[in-house]
Design a protein around this motif. Structure first.
Motif, PDB file in Angstrom:
ATOM      1  N   CYS A   8       0.780  -1.124   0.147  1.00  0.00           N
ATOM      2  CA  CYS A   8      -0.156   0.020   0.048  1.00  0.00           C
ATOM      3  C   CYS A   8       0.813   1.269   0.051  1.00  0.00           C
ATOM      4  O   CYS A   8       1.895   1.338   0.705  1.00  0.00           O
ATOM      5  CB  CYS A   8      -0.947   0.002   1.387  1.00  0.00           C
ATOM      6  SG  CYS A   8      -2.066   1.215   1.095  1.00  0.00           S
ATOM      7  N   LYS A  17      -4.521  -4.313  -1.256  1.00  0.00           N
ATOM      8  CA  LYS A  17      -5.630  -5.240  -1.154  1.00  0.00           C
ATOM      9  C   LYS A  17      -6.150  -5.249   0.208  1.00  0.00           C
ATOM     10  O   LYS A  17      -7.208  -5.470   0.332  1.00  0.00           O
ATOM     11  CB  LYS A  17      -5.851  -6.199  -2.002  1.00  0.00           C
ATOM     12  CG  LYS A  17      -4.825  -7.608  -1.489  1.00  0.00           C
ATOM     13  CD  LYS A  17      -4.793  -8.661  -2.313  1.00  0.00           C
ATOM     14  CE  LYS A  17      -3.908  -9.658  -1.687  1.00  0.00           C
ATOM     15  NZ  LYS A  17      -4.563 -10.241  -0.446  1.00  0.00           N
ATOM     16  N   LYS A  21      -7.396  -0.218  -0.229  1.00  0.00           N
ATOM     17  CA  LYS A  21      -8.133  -0.373  -1.430  1.00  0.00           C
ATOM     18  C   LYS A  21      -9.657  -0.839  -1.064  1.00  0.00           C
ATOM     19  O   LYS A  21     -10.413  -0.209  -1.749  1.00  0.00           O
ATOM     20  CB  LYS A  21      -7.459  -1.599  -2.224  1.00  0.00           C
ATOM     21  CG  LYS A  21      -8.047  -1.728  -3.805  1.00  0.00           C
ATOM     22  CD  LYS A  21      -7.524  -0.701  -4.434  1.00  0.00           C
ATOM     23  CE  LYS A  21      -7.657  -1.121  -5.934  1.00  0.00           C
ATOM     24  NZ  LYS A  21      -7.026  -0.172  -6.920  1.00  0.00           N
ATOM     25  N   PRO A  22      -9.955  -1.506   0.019  1.00  0.00           N
ATOM     26  CA  PRO A  22     -11.274  -1.635   0.408  1.00  0.00           C
ATOM     27  C   PRO A  22     -12.128  -0.490   0.761  1.00  0.00           C
ATOM     28  O   PRO A  22     -13.475  -0.330   0.263  1.00  0.00           O
ATOM     29  CB  PRO A  22     -11.150  -2.628   1.530  1.00  0.00           C
ATOM     30  CG  PRO A  22      -9.871  -3.501   1.392  1.00  0.00           C
ATOM     31  CD  PRO A  22      -8.859  -2.379   0.709  1.00  0.00           C
ATOM     32  N   ILE A  24     -11.177   2.541  -0.504  1.00  0.00           N
ATOM     33  CA  ILE A  24     -11.402   3.318  -1.864  1.00  0.00           C
ATOM     34  C   ILE A  24     -12.518   2.681  -2.839  1.00  0.00           C
ATOM     35  O   ILE A  24     -13.337   3.564  -3.486  1.00  0.00           O
ATOM     36  CB  ILE A  24     -10.050   3.448  -2.736  1.00  0.00           C
ATOM     37  CG1 ILE A  24      -8.902   3.948  -1.760  1.00  0.00           C
ATOM     38  CG2 ILE A  24     -10.010   4.017  -4.186  1.00  0.00           C
ATOM     39  CD1 ILE A  24      -7.498   3.918  -2.273  1.00  0.00           C
ATOM     40  N   GLN A  25     -12.500   1.408  -2.709  1.00  0.00           N
ATOM     41  CA  GLN A  25     -13.638   0.522  -3.506  1.00  0.00           C
ATOM     42  C   GLN A  25     -14.790   0.821  -2.971  1.00  0.00           C
ATOM     43  O   GLN A  25     -15.844   0.047  -3.268  1.00  0.00           O
ATOM     44  CB  GLN A  25     -12.940  -0.673  -3.790  1.00  0.00           C
ATOM     45  CG  GLN A  25     -11.894  -0.877  -4.844  1.00  0.00           C
ATOM     46  CD  GLN A  25     -11.232  -2.210  -4.989  1.00  0.00           C
ATOM     47  OE1 GLN A  25     -11.627  -3.006  -3.850  1.00  0.00           O
ATOM     48  NE2 GLN A  25     -10.719  -2.600  -5.867  1.00  0.00           N
ATOM     49  N   GLY A  26     -14.858   1.259  -1.816  1.00  0.00           N
ATOM     50  CA  GLY A  26     -16.367   1.270  -1.039  1.00  0.00           C
ATOM     51  C   GLY A  26     -16.819  -0.065  -0.523  1.00  0.00           C
ATOM     52  O   GLY A  26     -17.967  -0.273  -0.019  1.00  0.00           O
ATOM     53  N   LYS A  27     -15.903  -0.928  -0.330  1.00  0.00           N
ATOM     54  CA  LYS A  27     -16.177  -2.358   0.307  1.00  0.00           C
ATOM     55  C   LYS A  27     -16.179  -2.144   1.958  1.00  0.00           C
ATOM     56  O   LYS A  27     -16.704  -2.904   2.556  1.00  0.00           O
ATOM     57  CB  LYS A  27     -15.255  -3.274  -0.054  1.00  0.00           C
ATOM     58  CG  LYS A  27     -15.302  -3.555  -1.651  1.00  0.00           C
ATOM     59  CD  LYS A  27     -14.372  -4.762  -1.993  1.00  0.00           C
ATOM     60  CE  LYS A  27     -14.613  -4.914  -3.532  1.00  0.00           C
ATOM     61  NZ  LYS A  27     -13.550  -6.076  -4.177  1.00  0.00           N
ATOM     62  N   ALA A  43      -5.172   7.120  -2.541  1.00  0.00           N
ATOM     63  CA  ALA A  43      -6.036   7.581  -3.848  1.00  0.00           C
ATOM     64  C   ALA A  43      -5.440   8.459  -4.799  1.00  0.00           C
ATOM     65  O   ALA A  43      -5.530   8.298  -5.989  1.00  0.00           O
ATOM     66  CB  ALA A  43      -7.498   7.871  -3.390  1.00  0.00           C
ATOM     67  N   ASP A  48      -7.384   7.859  -8.114  1.00  0.00           N
ATOM     68  CA  ASP A  48      -8.653   7.521  -7.971  1.00  0.00           C
ATOM     69  C   ASP A  48      -9.057   9.013  -7.420  1.00  0.00           C
ATOM     70  O   ASP A  48      -9.308   9.145  -6.281  1.00  0.00           O
ATOM     71  CB  ASP A  48      -8.889   6.458  -6.972  1.00  0.00           C
ATOM     72  CG  ASP A  48     -10.406   6.080  -6.885  1.00  0.00           C
ATOM     73  OD1 ASP A  48     -11.271   7.032  -6.999  1.00  0.00           O
ATOM     74  OD2 ASP A  48     -10.490   4.929  -6.700  1.00  0.00           O
ATOM     75  N   ASP A  50     -12.117  10.352  -7.971  1.00  0.00           N
ATOM     76  CA  ASP A  50     -13.467  10.164  -7.447  1.00  0.00           C
ATOM     77  C   ASP A  50     -13.588   9.912  -5.965  1.00  0.00           C
ATOM     78  O   ASP A  50     -14.221  10.540  -5.291  1.00  0.00           O
ATOM     79  CB  ASP A  50     -14.500   8.894  -7.995  1.00  0.00           C
ATOM     80  CG  ASP A  50     -14.671   9.211  -9.519  1.00  0.00           C
ATOM     81  OD1 ASP A  50     -14.628  10.617  -9.682  1.00  0.00           O
ATOM     82  OD2 ASP A  50     -14.872   8.234 -10.269  1.00  0.00           O
ATOM     83  N   TYR A  51     -12.786   9.054  -5.307  1.00  0.00           N
ATOM     84  CA  TYR A  51     -12.675   8.750  -3.668  1.00  0.00           C
ATOM     85  C   TYR A  51     -12.156  10.200  -3.174  1.00  0.00           C
ATOM     86  O   TYR A  51     -12.719  10.355  -2.085  1.00  0.00           O
ATOM     87  CB  TYR A  51     -11.899   7.702  -3.564  1.00  0.00           C
ATOM     88  CG  TYR A  51     -11.686   7.341  -2.099  1.00  0.00           C
ATOM     89  CD1 TYR A  51     -12.584   6.655  -1.476  1.00  0.00           C
ATOM     90  CD2 TYR A  51     -10.540   7.535  -1.251  1.00  0.00           C
ATOM     91  CE1 TYR A  51     -12.711   6.210  -0.183  1.00  0.00           C
ATOM     92  CE2 TYR A  51     -10.515   7.387   0.237  1.00  0.00           C
ATOM     93  CZ  TYR A  51     -11.495   6.723   0.715  1.00  0.00           C
ATOM     94  OH  TYR A  51     -11.714   6.246   2.149  1.00  0.00           O
TER      95      TYR A  51
END
Length: 168
Positions: A8, A17, A21-22, A24-27, A43, A48, A50-51
């Motif tokens: 990271c 990951k 990343k979770p 940023i991906q909204g998870k 980000a 990224d 958008d994030y």
């Protein structure tokens, strides 16, 4: 993808990951202001935008110029994040402040630059959001008052010369 590149960008030492990343991906949802700062830095490093905009507080999101954020993210090689000071910003808090230094190099240039900032965070509808930032001048300390000479009277009022009193 090499082992080093799968780490990271935030500097946690974890794989991207399993770290930012979770978020940023909204998870997953960040639990602290520091997690949000690290995810936003990541980000920037990953481009990224958008994030970055989604995690901006509604009070100040209108101040963002997407094109400028996109340009800075894309034209920079992000080299590391160092958190210097953190106040509040825990799960139980509603506000927090973090002083950090982000190292980067503008693509095509040799010189590494430092971006010093105090980021302010605030919860909005139970979620941490980036509120505002204050740039921090990192450089030589500047004296507020005049320099006291060795032969000047000591400022403590003893009547002695500075060099014989507090100048030892």
């Amino acid at each position: 993808m090499t082992q080093a590149s799968s780490l990271c960008p935030c500097g946690s030492g974890l794989a991207v990951k399993d770290c930012c990343k979770p978020f940023i991906q909204g998870k997953s949802q960040v639990a602290t202001a520091e997690q949000l700062l690290r995810a936003r830095y990541t980000a920037f490093a990953l481009g990224d935008i958008d994030y970055i905009i989604q995690t901006h507080h509604s009070k100040t999101v209108h101040e963002i110029k997407r094109e400028e954020v996109q340009e800075w993210s894309a034209s920079s090689e992000w080299l590391g994040l160092k958190i210097v000071q953190s106040e509040a910003g825990t799960v139980a808090d509603t506000q927090g402040s973090i002083v950090f230094c982000a190292n980067f190099r503008t693509r095509g240039e040799e010189k590494i630059q430092e971006h010093w900032e105090q980021s302010l965070f605030e919860k909005e509808n139970g979620e941490w959001k980036f509120l505002d930032a204050r740039g921090i001048q990192n450089g030589p300390l500047r004296r507020e008052g005049p320099k006291v000479g060795r032969n000047d009277p000591c400022s403590c009022g003893s009547g002695k010369k500075f060099k014989k009193c507090h100048g030892k």
